[in-house]
Scaffold this active site. Structure first.
Site, PDB file in Angstrom:
ATOM      1  N   GLU A   1       0.833  -1.214   0.000  1.00 31.97           N
ATOM      2  CA  GLU A   1       0.000   0.000   0.000  1.00 31.97           C
ATOM      3  C   GLU A   1       0.864   1.259   0.000  1.00 31.97           C
ATOM      4  OE1 GLU A   1      -2.919  -0.517   3.124  1.00 31.97           O
ATOM      5  OE2 GLU A   1      -3.960  -2.045   1.921  1.00 31.97           O
TER       6      GLU A   1
ATOM      7  N   GLU B   1      -1.748 -10.098  -5.969  1.00 33.90           N
ATOM      8  CA  GLU B   1      -1.746 -10.914  -7.187  1.00 33.90           C
ATOM      9  C   GLU B   1      -0.904 -10.275  -8.274  1.00 33.90           C
ATOM     10  OE1 GLU B   1      -4.262  -9.917  -5.369  1.00 33.90           O
ATOM     11  OE2 GLU B   1      -5.946 -11.315  -5.398  1.00 33.90           O
TER      12      GLU B   1
ATOM     13  N   CYS C   1      -9.455  -9.250  -7.190  1.00 34.41           N
ATOM     14  CA  CYS C   1     -10.262  -8.106  -7.639  1.00 34.41           C
ATOM     15  C   CYS C   1     -10.289  -8.064  -9.177  1.00 34.41           C
ATOM     16  CB  CYS C   1      -9.711  -6.800  -7.069  1.00 34.41           C
ATOM     17  SG  CYS C   1      -8.245  -6.195  -7.924  1.00 34.41           S
TER      18      CYS C   1
ATOM     19  N   CYS D   1      -6.967  -7.360 -10.951  1.00 33.13           N
ATOM     20  CA  CYS D   1      -6.057  -8.518 -10.918  1.00 33.13           C
ATOM     21  C   CYS D   1      -6.535  -9.595 -11.879  1.00 33.13           C
ATOM     22  CB  CYS D   1      -5.936  -9.059  -9.499  1.00 33.13           C
ATOM     23  SG  CYS D   1      -5.000  -7.941  -8.430  1.00 33.13           S
TER      24      CYS D   1
HETATM   25  N1  THU Z   1      -6.126  -6.443  -2.368  1.00 27.41           N
HETATM   26  C1  THU Z   1      -5.318  -7.386  -2.937  1.00 27.41           C
HETATM   27  O1  THU Z   1      -4.123  -7.466  -2.640  1.00 27.41           O
HETATM   28  N2  THU Z   1      -5.859  -8.226  -3.832  1.00 27.41           N
HETATM   29  C2  THU Z   1      -7.168  -8.212  -4.232  1.00 27.41           C
HETATM   30  O2  THU Z   1      -7.531  -8.934  -5.137  1.00 27.41           O
HETATM   31  C3  THU Z   1      -8.111  -7.351  -3.539  1.00 27.41           C
HETATM   32  C4  THU Z   1      -7.532  -6.302  -2.669  1.00 27.41           C
HETATM   33  C5  THU Z   1      -5.537  -5.496  -1.423  1.00 27.41           C
HETATM   34  C6  THU Z   1      -5.456  -4.093  -1.954  1.00 27.41           C
HETATM   35  C7  THU Z   1      -5.427  -3.300  -0.673  1.00 27.41           C
HETATM   36  O3  THU Z   1      -4.071  -3.231  -0.226  1.00 27.41           O
HETATM   37  C8  THU Z   1      -6.211  -4.146   0.308  1.00 27.41           C
HETATM   38  O4  THU Z   1      -6.292  -5.442  -0.256  1.00 27.41           O
HETATM   39  C9  THU Z   1      -7.621  -3.634   0.549  1.00 27.41           C
HETATM   40  O5  THU Z   1      -8.312  -3.453  -0.630  1.00 27.41           O
END
Ligand code: THU
Length: 160
Positions: free
Chosen positions: A64, A75, A112, A115
């Site tokens: 982040e 991912e 998500c 990804c």
């Molecule tokens: N996040 C992922 O790493 N992968 C996903 O497929 C969904 C969300 C992370 C992004 C962010 O750092 C945190 O989860 C909250 O959205």
């Protein structure tokens, strides 16, 4: 007008012990990667482990940023690294897991949309599907045989 029905077969495992041996190992590496997540803003930790045809495993976690959109999901961190380090090796499967510092994540957490699109690019590149196994912090694991089962009607280079 005609109707088109889109459907997909997913497999649901009751827990990690039901998974094939190699996927159990991959999920363990995804859990280890998850714990290396840098997620001070969401406190939501995601880990990804990717098995390549050359036998290598590449892992990643969400990273982040104070400027929120500059961060990256686990991912894509993992799959971009796999593509950068082993561009000639096909991606066979990936294991994903997520947990929160604030609540229990018992439901399998799918990748998500962004990804899914990124994973789809590599399926097109290698002309071979990628198995995707996703889990919450533990418990049930869902398997998709291909990212196209999670992202039908993908946008790919055939439209360009
Ligand atoms: N996040 C992922 O790493 N992968 C996903 O497929 C969904 C969300 C992370 C992004 C962010 O750092 C945190 O989860 C909250 O959205």
């Amino acid at each position: 007008m005609k109707k088109i029905t889109i459907s997909a077969d997913l497999e649901v495992y009751n827990d990690e012990t039901e998974l094939p041996q190699d996927v159990q190992g991959l999920m363990t590496q995804a859990v280890e990667a998850r714990e290396k997540s840098y997620s001070p803003y969401s406190q939501f930790r995601v880990g990804a482990a990717i098995l390549l045809e050359n036998g290598e495993v590449v892992t990643g976690s969400n990273q982040e940023n104070a400027s929120y959109p500059a961060g990256l999901c686990a991912e894509r961190t993992a799959i971009f690294y796999a593509g950068a380090k082993y561009p000639e090796s096909k991606i066979l499967k990936m294991a994903l897991t997520a947990r929160s510092e604030n609540h229990k994540v018992e439901v399998p957490t799918p990748p998500c949309g962004s990804c899914r699109q990124a994973i789809a690019e590599y399926e097109v590149k290698q002309d071979q599907p990628i198995g995707v196994f996703f889990m919450g912090e533990k418990g049930k694991v869902v398997k998709a045989n291909s990212i196209s089962d999670l992202l039908p009607l993908i946008f790919d280079n055939s439209y360009l």
